[in-house]
Design a protein around this motif. Structure first.
Motif, PDB file in Angstrom:
ATOM      1  N   LEU A 222     -11.261   6.322  -4.624  1.00  0.00           N
ATOM      2  CA  LEU A 222     -12.040   6.986  -5.664  1.00  0.00           C
ATOM      3  C   LEU A 222     -11.312   7.051  -6.990  1.00  0.00           C
ATOM      4  O   LEU A 222     -11.920   7.294  -8.030  1.00  0.00           O
ATOM      5  CB  LEU A 222     -12.435   8.390  -5.215  1.00  0.00           C
ATOM      6  N   ARG A 223      -9.978   6.845  -6.931  1.00  0.00           N
ATOM      7  CA  ARG A 223      -9.183   6.850  -8.161  1.00  0.00           C
ATOM      8  C   ARG A 223      -7.907   6.056  -7.881  1.00  0.00           C
ATOM      9  O   ARG A 223      -7.579   5.801  -6.724  1.00  0.00           O
ATOM     10  CB  ARG A 223      -8.857   8.279  -8.595  1.00  0.00           C
ATOM     11  N   PRO A 224      -7.166   5.649  -8.902  1.00  0.00           N
ATOM     12  CA  PRO A 224      -5.938   4.876  -8.684  1.00  0.00           C
ATOM     13  C   PRO A 224      -4.932   5.635  -7.827  1.00  0.00           C
ATOM     14  O   PRO A 224      -4.862   6.872  -7.880  1.00  0.00           O
ATOM     15  CB  PRO A 224      -5.395   4.650 -10.096  1.00  0.00           C
ATOM     16  N   LEU A 225      -4.163   4.891  -7.041  1.00  0.00           N
ATOM     17  CA  LEU A 225      -3.188   5.517  -6.149  1.00  0.00           C
ATOM     18  C   LEU A 225      -1.892   5.799  -6.901  1.00  0.00           C
ATOM     19  O   LEU A 225      -0.820   5.273  -6.592  1.00  0.00           O
ATOM     20  CB  LEU A 225      -2.913   4.612  -4.942  1.00  0.00           C
ATOM     21  N   ILE A 252     -20.714   1.573   3.864  1.00  0.00           N
ATOM     22  CA  ILE A 252     -20.348   2.988   3.765  1.00  0.00           C
ATOM     23  C   ILE A 252     -19.323   3.220   2.652  1.00  0.00           C
ATOM     24  O   ILE A 252     -19.518   4.067   1.760  1.00  0.00           O
ATOM     25  CB  ILE A 252     -19.810   3.487   5.115  1.00  0.00           C
ATOM     26  N   CYS A 253     -18.216   2.480   2.689  1.00  0.00           N
ATOM     27  CA  CYS A 253     -17.150   2.692   1.708  1.00  0.00           C
ATOM     28  C   CYS A 253     -17.617   2.324   0.301  1.00  0.00           C
ATOM     29  O   CYS A 253     -17.258   3.000  -0.677  1.00  0.00           O
ATOM     30  CB  CYS A 253     -15.923   1.878   2.083  1.00  0.00           C
ATOM     31  N   ARG A 258     -18.779   3.997  -5.124  1.00  0.00           N
ATOM     32  CA  ARG A 258     -19.640   3.848  -6.308  1.00  0.00           C
ATOM     33  C   ARG A 258     -20.293   5.162  -6.716  1.00  0.00           C
ATOM     34  O   ARG A 258     -20.434   5.456  -7.905  1.00  0.00           O
ATOM     35  CB  ARG A 258     -20.745   2.819  -6.033  1.00  0.00           C
ATOM     36  N   THR A 259     -20.702   5.948  -5.722  1.00  0.00           N
ATOM     37  CA  THR A 259     -21.488   7.148  -6.004  1.00  0.00           C
ATOM     38  C   THR A 259     -20.628   8.357  -6.329  1.00  0.00           C
ATOM     39  O   THR A 259     -21.001   9.193  -7.162  1.00  0.00           O
ATOM     40  CB  THR A 259     -22.392   7.475  -4.797  1.00  0.00           C
ATOM     41  N   ALA A 265     -13.580   2.964  -9.295  1.00  0.00           N
ATOM     42  CA  ALA A 265     -13.495   3.223  -7.856  1.00  0.00           C
ATOM     43  C   ALA A 265     -14.045   2.029  -7.090  1.00  0.00           C
ATOM     44  O   ALA A 265     -14.929   1.316  -7.567  1.00  0.00           O
ATOM     45  CB  ALA A 265     -14.277   4.486  -7.515  1.00  0.00           C
ATOM     46  N   LYS A 266     -13.543   1.823  -5.876  1.00  0.00           N
ATOM     47  CA  LYS A 266     -13.993   0.664  -5.109  1.00  0.00           C
ATOM     48  C   LYS A 266     -13.845   0.906  -3.618  1.00  0.00           C
ATOM     49  O   LYS A 266     -13.030   1.701  -3.169  1.00  0.00           O
ATOM     50  CB  LYS A 266     -13.188  -0.577  -5.499  1.00  0.00           C
ATOM     51  N   GLY A 267     -14.682   0.220  -2.876  1.00  0.00           N
ATOM     52  CA  GLY A 267     -14.555   0.169  -1.431  1.00  0.00           C
ATOM     53  C   GLY A 267     -14.076  -1.212  -1.036  1.00  0.00           C
ATOM     54  O   GLY A 267     -14.561  -2.213  -1.570  1.00  0.00           O
ATOM     55  N   GLU A 268     -13.126  -1.275  -0.134  1.00  0.00           N
ATOM     56  CA  GLU A 268     -12.587  -2.554   0.336  1.00  0.00           C
ATOM     57  C   GLU A 268     -12.510  -2.553   1.847  1.00  0.00           C
ATOM     58  O   GLU A 268     -12.159  -1.532   2.459  1.00  0.00           O
ATOM     59  CB  GLU A 268     -11.199  -2.814  -0.249  1.00  0.00           C
TER      60      GLU A 268
END
Length: 272
Positions: A222-225, A252-253, A258-259, A265-268
């Motif tokens: 959801l944000r940079p690590l 799901i991710c 995105r939401t 933010a990204k899902g991988e």
């Protein structure tokens, strides 16, 4: 980092974990009766007007989920469970994995959840009242789940520690590896927070050293690590993922990132 369930119930990480667990359960049930084992079961059901008000994470998680009109099928499956527990509308009650699973068990399925804290184990047993073929047990889930898995063929196992202890990553990896090595038919899903890449990579290396089984990593960042003291995202690591798991995890991710995430933010989803 403290990740005690009651303080964080209904946050974005719960949405990832529980939506994917519902899919894994349904998929595993298609192959025959299943026993679900849960190392850190928690209370089973959460009143979001309690401890969760201190973190307010449910406002940015399940409350936004229920207020969003466009939900893909696997997110909708979780939203449906939440709506059933709140028949008057709103989002006061949120189901943990024990209640989610118990509500979806077939006649020949079973669930066993472990909880270390005696007071929470009492709440777990209360939340499971009225469900057939379910048990809530007090004790160290890492040890107890191994013993239970030895008596169970091809279980579906959830490892979801609070990450209050410095050895949680090590014990989670070792427990998963031991279960899958003893029973190649077992499916093990491990939830972890994403704080920094070094900690997460170390966990994955430990897991890979203990098992040669196929392993899927599903991340919602959801944000940079960049802040290791903050939960910047979460991951579900699935050992022996069933067919279709990559697409399910991506749905799901991707939706959660995105939401609910910040810009970028990204899902991988990838394989170890």
């Amino acid at each position: 980092m403290n990740y005690r369930h009651s303080f964080h119930a209904g946050n974005f990480a719960d949405l990832v974990k529980h939506a994917l667990m519902l899919w894994l359960l349904r998929t595993r049930q298609a192959a025959g009766p299943v026993v679900v084992l849960d190392t850190h079961a928690g209370a089973g059901l959460y009143d979001l007007t309690g401890d969760a008000t201190r973190s307010r994470e449910a406002e940015a998680g399940v409350e936004r989920l229920m207020a969003t009109a466009e939900r893909p099928p696997l997110i909708e499956a979780l939203a449906s469970e939440v709506a059933t527990l709140n028949p008057g509308g709103g989002v006061r009650f949120y189901p943990g994995s024990p209640v989610l699973v118990a509500r979806r068990l077939g006649a020949d399925d079973a669930y066993v959840g472990f909880e270390l804290r005696e007071e929470v184990a009492g709440l777990l047993r209360e939340s499971l009242t009225g469900f057939a073929r379910v048990r809530g047990e007090i004790g160290d889930g890492y040890d107890l789940v191994r013993a239970e898995a030895r008596r169970t063929k091809a279980p579906l196992v959830l490892i979801d520690p609070p990450f209050e202890r410095p050895d949680d990553y090590l014990r989670a990896a070792d427990t998963a590896a031991a279960i899958v090595t003893a029973d190649p038919g077992a499916i093990v899903a491990i939830w972890t927070p994403l704080k920094d890449l070094e900690t997460f990579d170390g966990f994955l290396r430990r897991l890979a050293a203990g098992t040669k089984a196929p392993t899927l990593v599903a991340e919602a960042r959801l944000r940079p690590l960049t802040n290791p003291m903050k939960m910047n995202g979460c991951a579900m690591v699935v050992v022996n993922p069933p067919a279709g798991a990559d697409a399910a995890a991506a749905e799901i991710c991707g939706w959660v990132a995105r939401t609910l995430g910040d810009a970028g933010a990204k899902g991988e989803v990838w394989r170890v």
